[in-house]
Enzyme design. Sequence first.
Site, PDB file in Angstrom:
ATOM      1  NE  ARG A   1      50.161  41.155  15.056  1.00 45.55           N
ATOM      2  CZ  ARG A   1      51.457  40.982  15.263  1.00 45.55           C
ATOM      3  NH1 ARG A   1      51.858  40.113  16.157  1.00 45.55           N
ATOM      4  NH2 ARG A   1      52.356  41.622  14.552  1.00 45.55           N
TER       5      ARG A   1
ATOM      6  NE  ARG B   1      50.476  50.341   8.255  1.00 42.27           N
ATOM      7  CZ  ARG B   1      50.190  50.065   9.530  1.00 42.27           C
ATOM      8  NH1 ARG B   1      49.468  49.013   9.841  1.00 42.27           N
ATOM      9  NH2 ARG B   1      50.632  50.830  10.501  1.00 42.27           N
TER      10      ARG B   1
ATOM     11  CE  LYS C   1      46.083  43.510   4.509  1.00 41.16           C
ATOM     12  NZ  LYS C   1      47.232  44.110   5.175  1.00 41.16           N
TER      13      LYS C   1
END
Length: 326
Positions: free
Chosen positions: A323, A123, A188
Amino acid sequence: MSKTIRETLVRSLATGGFVSGQTLAEQLGVSRTAIAKHIDALTGMGLDIFRVQGKGYKLAKPLVLLSKDAINTFLASGKTQTKSIEVHSIIDSTNSYLMRRISSQISQGEVCVAEYQSAGRGRRGRQWQSPFGSHLYLSMYWRLEQGIAAAMGLSLVTALAVSDAIKQLYGLSVQLKWPNDIYLTNRKLAGILIELEGQTSGPSHSIIGIGLNLNMSAKSAEVIDQPWTDLQSHTRILIDRNQLSAVLIDCLQQRLSLYQEQGLASMVTQWHNQDIYLNKKVRLVTGDRQIEGLCRGINNQGALLLEVSGKVKTIYGGEVSLRGEL
Ligand code: BTN
């Protein structure tokens, strides 16, 4: 030509034993020096190959290659009907490949998977590191009958499908981060890139790309600039990438069909159960602007609900990132 030679080399090495440089050179009709150069190139793509004088080349770890037949066999036991699947060894990007095919013949649910992407995309214009044979790089074409307005929910539906597949095969519960990241133990694990083509009204085209970390090598990890994890570190079950691809395709098609028929409403609670930031303090970053607030989950359209000074704002997708203070 180079691509064909490298693909043949990988197939020979994947059998697991030593492969002599001389034999390879004769088979492929090139010099031993040329073989050595191709082996160097494959090492640069992330394969761990070593050489022993007098014996030849060998992979440091065995590698089960992606195979269309194997994926189709696993798919046959799934819930959805078998769709067209293309397996590539070396490609620029599975998303770019399917994007290029939109103008020609492409069918609903068509899939492209690859061992290596030379120009894997993430992204916000980022690169997606795609070392050979280490992870899963998968893209699917999906026509949006309802038009581009339905695109916002797509990344959430896809994230839920990735979650389903991981739960089904390894019994692990992942965390979801709006709009399109999958986390495990707060790091992640996978990312989703949705690309669209079409008019604001009328049917449009989408390419759904998924990058799922499976076996991260120390070398590949060096260039990743955020906390990451990989699936094999969380399970004793040896990950079979063909099986995982099939189950992921199956879960994705089930979720996408449900989304097409009923929208997102029936999936909102599931999202909230796995939402990494639900009721936590977050910062929403859009370019150089930041808004702080409390994450209140998502609405039925897939927009983020952010509580700022007691008022809930509805945030639609786009180039935003969330975040948290975990
Ligand atoms: C992100 O988190 O930034 C999204 C990453 C998406 C990566 C996948 S890998 C398969 C597909 N092909 C690409 O070039 N990108 C997506």
